[in-house]
Design an enzyme around this catalytic site. Structure first.
Site, PDB file in Angstrom:
ATOM      1  N   ARG A 216      -2.869 -18.208 -29.036  1.00  0.00           N
ATOM      2  CA  ARG A 216      -4.105 -16.911 -28.871  1.00  0.00           C
ATOM      3  C   ARG A 216      -4.811 -17.404 -28.934  1.00  0.00           C
ATOM      4  NH1 ARG A 216      -4.023 -10.515 -30.514  1.00  0.00           N
ATOM      5  NH2 ARG A 216      -2.465 -10.527 -30.126  1.00  0.00           N
TER       6      ARG A 216
ATOM      7  N   HIS B 128      -1.753 -11.954 -20.818  1.00  0.00           N
ATOM      8  CA  HIS B 128      -1.078 -11.197 -22.094  1.00  0.00           C
ATOM      9  C   HIS B 128       0.788 -11.348 -21.467  1.00  0.00           C
ATOM     10  CE1 HIS B 128      -0.202 -10.116 -26.576  1.00  0.00           C
ATOM     11  NE2 HIS B 128      -0.940  -9.706 -26.021  1.00  0.00           N
TER      12      HIS B 128
ATOM     13  N   GLN C 197       3.788  -9.559 -23.326  1.00  0.00           N
ATOM     14  CA  GLN C 197       3.594  -7.911 -24.039  1.00  0.00           C
ATOM     15  C   GLN C 197       3.825  -7.293 -22.853  1.00  0.00           C
ATOM     16  OE1 GLN C 197       1.530  -6.460 -26.466  1.00  0.00           O
ATOM     17  NE2 GLN C 197       3.284  -4.532 -25.383  1.00  0.00           N
TER      18      GLN C 197
ATOM     19  N   ASP D 228      -4.938   0.523 -22.935  1.00  0.00           N
ATOM     20  CA  ASP D 228      -5.049   0.022 -23.935  1.00  0.00           C
ATOM     21  C   ASP D 228      -6.115   0.264 -24.096  1.00  0.00           C
ATOM     22  OD1 ASP D 228      -5.073  -2.403 -25.362  1.00  0.00           O
ATOM     23  OD2 ASP D 228      -5.268  -4.101 -23.905  1.00  0.00           O
TER      24      ASP D 228
ATOM     25  N   CYS E 265       0.070  -1.184 -25.320  1.00  0.00           N
ATOM     26  CA  CYS E 265      -0.009  -2.538 -26.165  1.00  0.00           C
ATOM     27  C   CYS E 265       0.228  -2.134 -28.150  1.00  0.00           C
ATOM     28  CB  CYS E 265      -0.353  -3.126 -25.627  1.00  0.00           C
ATOM     29  SG  CYS E 265      -2.687  -3.553 -25.374  1.00  0.00           S
TER      30      CYS E 265
ATOM     31  N   ARG F 245       8.530  -6.398 -28.711  1.00  0.00           N
ATOM     32  CA  ARG F 245       7.847  -7.645 -28.436  1.00  0.00           C
ATOM     33  C   ARG F 245       8.812  -8.952 -29.091  1.00  0.00           C
ATOM     34  NH1 ARG F 245       2.673  -8.155 -28.312  1.00  0.00           N
ATOM     35  NH2 ARG F 245       3.305 -10.685 -28.394  1.00  0.00           N
TER      36      ARG F 245
HETATM   37  N1   CP Z   1      -0.179  -5.861 -28.735  1.00  0.00           N
HETATM   38  C1   CP Z   1      -0.252  -6.959 -29.341  1.00  0.00           C
HETATM   39  O1   CP Z   1      -0.732  -8.129 -28.922  1.00  0.00           O
HETATM   40  O2   CP Z   1      -0.761  -6.470 -30.568  1.00  0.00           O
HETATM   41  P1   CP Z   1      -1.481  -7.912 -31.135  1.00  0.00           P
HETATM   42  O3   CP Z   1      -2.963  -7.874 -30.724  1.00  0.00           O
HETATM   43  O4   CP Z   1      -1.195  -7.356 -33.020  1.00  0.00           O
HETATM   44  O5   CP Z   1      -0.680  -9.517 -31.640  1.00  0.00           O
HETATM   45  N1  NVA Z   2      -6.600  -5.860 -24.704  1.00  0.00           N
HETATM   46  C1  NVA Z   2      -6.649  -6.292 -25.921  1.00  0.00           C
HETATM   47  C2  NVA Z   2      -5.326  -6.315 -25.997  1.00  0.00           C
HETATM   48  C3  NVA Z   2      -4.667  -6.970 -27.652  1.00  0.00           C
HETATM   49  C4  NVA Z   2      -3.420  -6.669 -27.730  1.00  0.00           C
HETATM   50  C5  NVA Z   2      -7.581  -7.832 -26.029  1.00  0.00           C
HETATM   51  O1  NVA Z   2      -6.933  -8.444 -25.410  1.00  0.00           O
HETATM   52  O2  NVA Z   2      -7.893  -7.141 -27.255  1.00  0.00           O
END
Ligand code: CP
Ligand code: NVA
Length: 307
Positions: A101, A128, A131, A221, A261, A289
């Site tokens: 990440r 992502h 997701q 989101d 998400c 997930r």
């Molecule tokens: N939806 C998602 O990726 O959640 P987190 O940021 O908690 O991993």
């Molecule tokens: N769009 C959001 C998704 C989090 C899972 C972010 O990048 O923070």
């Protein structure tokens, strides 16, 4: 050996295979069988941003598959103590798969370039993909056949909506984004989708009510993603007419599901009423997930010695 940095890395038949494997492993898991397909395999999680779902669902998935996980934060000196190439070559000597990440998408690209183990994108500013796999699994579980159904995303043209647009295109679903002007999906991403999925039905609108009318799933989101904290106030104003609330859901079909998400900012992009309504599938979606990623890990690790 294959990586998953964006869903452009998978052909349609491969996404379908991952989803089938995910559904099979989920059914097994729910029946009480956790088949250790990858005993003593090691998964490294390299995370530059916080996470609940992605971190824990990858960790649990790997435990179910018989392997183990190393959670690596800033202390490994990533990008600071040595070149990304040296870092990646060394880490992939120890780990069978790396989930990353990163703040910048170029970081996962660089990691993958030098890694001798599959690299999975666990969220970047661009995309992502894990997701989106879980989201489609959830839509499939609800409706069965998903072809021709519409996913409407009400909100930002961000990492999550980009990945959803792409997976819808690959799987023959329609995709609509309802966003304020200047927050729509970017042209380069849409052009790339059009190149690989010429028949893709995508619509961009500033009218959320019209957008949800024939939606199978209404998705939102946060308005400001991680890293966009400085823009929060401006975005709160710009996105105010795009809140998913009871009134908006009344314009959607009665059998439409609501997806997010997570984490959500309740009271901003979505109300409590919608989050906790019978149409809301957010908890099953988050649970998926783990199942979707199990399918992905099984698919990728089975191909680790290829090419
Ligand atoms: N939806 C998602 O990726 O959640 P987190 O940021 O908690 O991993
Ligand atoms: N769009 C959001 C998704 C989090 C899972 C972010 O990048 O923070």
């Amino acid at each position: 050996m294959r990586h998953l940095l964006t869903l452009f890395d998978l052909e349609t038949v491969e996404i379908e295979a991952v989803l089938r494997e995910a559904a099979r492993l989920k059914a097994d898991c729910l029946a009480g069988n956790r088949e250790p397909l990858f005993p003593r395999f090691v998964q490294a999680l390299l995370f530059e941003k916080p996470s609940l779902r992605t971190r824990v669902s990858f960790e649990t998935a790997m435990v179910h598959l018989g392997g183990t996980t190393l959670y690596l934060g800033a202390d490994v000196g990533w990008g600071k103590r040595e070149t990304p190439a040296d870092f990646s070559r060394v880490l992939s000597q120890y780990a069978d798969v790396i989930v990353c990440r990163a703040k910048s998408h170029s970081t996962v690209e660089e990691l993958a370039k030098y890694s001798t183990a599959p690299v999975i994108n666990g969220l970047t500013d661009l995309s992502h993909p894990c997701q989106a796999l879980a989201d489609i699994l959830t839509i499939q579980e609800t409706f069965g056949d998903i072809k021709g159904r519409k996913l409407t995303f009400v909100g930002d043209g961000n990492n999550v909506s980009r990945s959803l647009a792409l997976i819808c295109a690959k799987l023959g679903m329609k995709f609509t984004l309802a966003a304020p002007a200047s927050y729509e999906l970017d042209e380069p991403w849409l052009n790339r989708i059009a190149e690989v999925c010429p028949g893709f039905e995508v619509e961009m609108t500033n009218d959320p009510v019209a957008a949800v009318k024939d939606a199978a799933a209404v998705y939102t989101d946060v308005w400001a993603s991680m890293g966009q904290e400085a823009e929060e106030e401006k975005r709160r104003k710009d996105f105010a007419p795009f809140q998913v609330n009871f009134k908006l859901m009344e314009s959607a079909p009665k059998d439409a599901i609501f997806l997010h998400c997570l984490p959500a900012k309740r009271g901003e992009e979505v109300t409590d009423e919608v989050m906790d309504s019978p149409q809301s599938a957010i908890v099953a979606q988050a649970g998926n997930r783990m199942h979707a990623q199990k399918g992905l890990l099984a698919w990728l690790l089975a191909r680790r010695n290829e090419g």
